[in-house]
Design a protein around this motif. Structure first.
Motif, PDB file in Angstrom:
ATOM      1  N   LEU A 110       3.856  -0.097   0.983  1.00  0.00           N
ATOM      2  CA  LEU A 110       2.885  -0.932   0.274  1.00  0.00           C
ATOM      3  C   LEU A 110       1.459  -0.504   0.609  1.00  0.00           C
ATOM      4  N   ALA A 111       1.192  -0.285   1.884  1.00  0.00           N
ATOM      5  CA  ALA A 111      -0.137   0.161   2.303  1.00  0.00           C
ATOM      6  C   ALA A 111      -0.466   1.522   1.712  1.00  0.00           C
ATOM      7  N   ARG A 112       0.535   2.413   1.639  1.00  0.00           N
ATOM      8  CA  ARG A 112       0.309   3.747   1.079  1.00  0.00           C
ATOM      9  C   ARG A 112      -0.037   3.667  -0.413  1.00  0.00           C
ATOM     10  N   LEU A 113       0.695   2.842  -1.154  1.00  0.00           N
ATOM     11  CA  LEU A 113       0.422   2.702  -2.587  1.00  0.00           C
ATOM     12  C   LEU A 113      -0.969   2.109  -2.833  1.00  0.00           C
ATOM     13  N   ALA A 114      -1.323   1.097  -2.048  1.00  0.00           N
ATOM     14  CA  ALA A 114      -2.639   0.481  -2.211  1.00  0.00           C
ATOM     15  C   ALA A 114      -3.748   1.461  -1.840  1.00  0.00           C
ATOM     16  N   TRP A 115      -3.502   2.283  -0.837  1.00  0.00           N
ATOM     17  CA  TRP A 115      -4.469   3.330  -0.468  1.00  0.00           C
ATOM     18  C   TRP A 115      -4.657   4.294  -1.640  1.00  0.00           C
ATOM     19  N   GLN A 116      -3.556   4.618  -2.333  1.00  0.00           N
ATOM     20  CA  GLN A 116      -3.646   5.500  -3.491  1.00  0.00           C
ATOM     21  C   GLN A 116      -4.499   4.870  -4.586  1.00  0.00           C
ATOM     22  N   VAL A 117      -4.400   3.548  -4.748  1.00  0.00           N
ATOM     23  CA  VAL A 117      -5.243   2.845  -5.708  1.00  0.00           C
ATOM     24  C   VAL A 117      -6.713   3.103  -5.396  1.00  0.00           C
ATOM     25  N   GLU A 118      -7.094   2.911  -4.136  1.00  0.00           N
ATOM     26  CA  GLU A 118      -8.493   3.084  -3.751  1.00  0.00           C
ATOM     27  C   GLU A 118      -8.947   4.537  -3.932  1.00  0.00           C
ATOM     28  N   LYS A 119      -8.080   5.488  -3.608  1.00  0.00           N
ATOM     29  CA  LYS A 119      -8.450   6.902  -3.787  1.00  0.00           C
ATOM     30  C   LYS A 119      -8.632   7.230  -5.262  1.00  0.00           C
ATOM     31  N   ASP A 120      -7.759   6.693  -6.098  1.00  0.00           N
ATOM     32  CA  ASP A 120      -7.836   6.981  -7.525  1.00  0.00           C
ATOM     33  C   ASP A 120      -9.085   6.366  -8.156  1.00  0.00           C
ATOM     34  N   VAL A 121      -9.443   5.160  -7.727  1.00  0.00           N
ATOM     35  CA  VAL A 121     -10.595   4.472  -8.322  1.00  0.00           C
ATOM     36  C   VAL A 121     -11.908   4.984  -7.747  1.00  0.00           C
ATOM     37  N   GLN A 122     -11.941   5.189  -6.425  1.00  0.00           N
ATOM     38  CA  GLN A 122     -13.182   5.561  -5.754  1.00  0.00           C
ATOM     39  C   GLN A 122     -13.411   7.065  -5.679  1.00  0.00           C
ATOM     40  N   GLY A 123     -12.335   7.831  -5.822  1.00  0.00           N
ATOM     41  CA  GLY A 123     -12.449   9.274  -5.672  1.00  0.00           C
ATOM     42  C   GLY A 123     -12.189   9.728  -4.253  1.00  0.00           C
ATOM     43  N   SER A 124     -12.503   8.878  -3.282  1.00  0.00           N
ATOM     44  CA  SER A 124     -12.252   9.159  -1.871  1.00  0.00           C
ATOM     45  C   SER A 124     -12.200   7.820  -1.144  1.00  0.00           C
ATOM     46  N   ALA A 125     -11.279   7.689  -0.199  1.00  0.00           N
ATOM     47  CA  ALA A 125     -11.158   6.422   0.520  1.00  0.00           C
ATOM     48  C   ALA A 125     -10.354   6.642   1.787  1.00  0.00           C
ATOM     49  N   SER A 126     -10.612   5.827   2.789  1.00  0.00           N
ATOM     50  CA  SER A 126      -9.806   5.853   4.000  1.00  0.00           C
ATOM     51  C   SER A 126      -8.686   4.829   3.854  1.00  0.00           C
ATOM     52  N   PRO A 127      -7.653   4.938   4.673  1.00  0.00           N
ATOM     53  CA  PRO A 127      -6.558   3.967   4.605  1.00  0.00           C
ATOM     54  C   PRO A 127      -6.841   2.681   5.373  1.00  0.00           C
ATOM     55  N   THR A 128      -8.045   2.514   5.911  1.00  0.00           N
ATOM     56  CA  THR A 128      -8.331   1.382   6.789  1.00  0.00           C
ATOM     57  C   THR A 128      -8.194   0.042   6.079  1.00  0.00           C
ATOM     58  N   ASP A 129      -8.899  -0.125   4.964  1.00  0.00           N
ATOM     59  CA  ASP A 129      -8.916  -1.423   4.291  1.00  0.00           C
ATOM     60  C   ASP A 129      -7.529  -1.842   3.816  1.00  0.00           C
ATOM     61  N   THR A 130      -6.806  -0.906   3.228  1.00  0.00           N
ATOM     62  CA  THR A 130      -5.479  -1.249   2.711  1.00  0.00           C
ATOM     63  C   THR A 130      -4.477  -1.487   3.844  1.00  0.00           C
ATOM     64  N   THR A 131      -4.652  -0.789   4.960  1.00  0.00           N
ATOM     65  CA  THR A 131      -3.818  -1.076   6.133  1.00  0.00           C
ATOM     66  C   THR A 131      -4.055  -2.496   6.625  1.00  0.00           C
ATOM     67  N   MET A 132      -5.323  -2.893   6.715  1.00  0.00           N
ATOM     68  CA  MET A 132      -5.657  -4.225   7.186  1.00  0.00           C
ATOM     69  C   MET A 132      -5.170  -5.302   6.226  1.00  0.00           C
ATOM     70  N   ALA A 133      -5.305  -5.048   4.917  1.00  0.00           N
ATOM     71  CA  ALA A 133      -4.865  -6.020   3.926  1.00  0.00           C
ATOM     72  C   ALA A 133      -3.353  -6.173   3.924  1.00  0.00           C
ATOM     73  N   THR A 134      -2.654  -5.167   4.436  1.00  0.00           N
ATOM     74  CA  THR A 134      -1.192  -5.224   4.499  1.00  0.00           C
ATOM     75  C   THR A 134      -0.691  -5.849   5.795  1.00  0.00           C
ATOM     76  N   PHE A 135      -1.287  -5.471   6.920  1.00  0.00           N
ATOM     77  CA  PHE A 135      -0.760  -5.875   8.223  1.00  0.00           C
ATOM     78  C   PHE A 135      -1.552  -6.994   8.892  1.00  0.00           C
ATOM     79  N   GLY A 136      -2.871  -7.071   8.672  1.00  0.00           N
ATOM     80  CA  GLY A 136      -3.692  -8.049   9.386  1.00  0.00           C
ATOM     81  C   GLY A 136      -3.822  -7.689  10.860  1.00  0.00           C
ATOM     82  N   GLY A 137      -4.306  -8.633  11.669  1.00  0.00           N
ATOM     83  CA  GLY A 137      -4.445  -8.403  13.100  1.00  0.00           C
ATOM     84  C   GLY A 137      -5.547  -7.411  13.427  1.00  0.00           C
TER      85      GLY A 137
END
Length: 230
Positions: free
Chosen positions: A142-169
């Motif tokens: 799930l985190a990987r797919l959401a990260w792909q969303v950000e990369k596709d929309v932004q052109g470049s993105a780190s996995p930080t935000d989508t990791t946090m939105a998936t796992f919290g803590g």
């Protein structure tokens, strides 16, 4: 019908921007959430009611060709909803199914404040779509797919935000090619945190592009800074 509450927004404690270039980051969740309600349709259309995604009361439809049709004159909304559109597309690809969906989105976080709203929307939309169709998905996928969303929309993105939105803590995040190390961190003590917010919008897409341009033009200056941050 399903309702998904995306695990929360985030603040990056260490590694801002450098994580885009492969360096590690340490991020912490905050108790502000995004909610997505999903209900399957009998056609192939995607209908979105974004109550407070950038502007209140925005309703749009994504037609079968993937075009966003907005019943509003606010072009800025289209940019915000690009994350929803791409999240639905990737969820369809993941399931190898195209089923129309009604989505209602509510956010407790301001858009464009650096708290990870777009990532939370991407995570919640993908998960809501998959669950409404009767399937499930591993959190890391799930985190990987959401990260792909950000990369596709932004052109470049780190996995930080989508990791946090998936796992919290609190999470240690380090990009590793198309994957990322995502490890929970348990602090030895509580961490008091005050977040100051002013109503000034600066999109992540624009900021990432600005840093990328500086990196390409002045690489000998910027790269050592990136590595030092890491």
């Amino acid at each position: 019908m399903v309702i998904v509450r995306a695990p929360p927004g985030k603040v990056i404690l260490y590694g801002e921007h450098a994580v885009v270039y492969g360096e590690p980051a340490l991020a912490m969740a905050i108790n502000r959430y995004v909610y997505v309600m999903a209900k399957a349709r009998n056609d192939n259309k995607v209908s979105i009611n974004a109550r407070d995604l950038r502007l209140a009361g925005v309703s749009v439809t994504i037609n079968e060709d993937g075009d966003i049709v907005a019943r509003t004159d606010y072009g800025a909304v289209i940019s915000a909803l690009s994350y929803v559109k791409r999240a639905v597309e990737l969820a369809m690809e993941y399931l190898d199914k195209r089923v129309g969906i009604d989505l209602e989105i509510r956010s407790e976080m301001p858009v464009g404040a650096g708290l990870g709203t777009s990532a939370a929307v991407a995570v919640a939309t993908i998960y809501a779509y998959i669950k409404e169709l009767g399937y499930d998905i591993d959190k890391r996928e799930l985190a990987r797919l959401a990260w792909q969303v950000e990369k596709d929309v932004q052109g470049s993105a780190s996995p930080t935000d989508t990791t946090m939105a998936t796992f919290g803590g609190i999470m240690y995040v380090k990009p590793e090619g198309n994957n990322a190390a995502m490890e929970p961190v348990k602090p030895g003590t509580s961490i008091p945190l005050i977040i100051g917010y002013v109503p000034r919008v600066s999109t992540t897409k624009d900021l990432v592009a600005m840093v990328r341009k500086k990196y390409e033009v002045m690489r000998d200056v910027i790269e050592p800074i990136i590595r030092s941050i890491g």
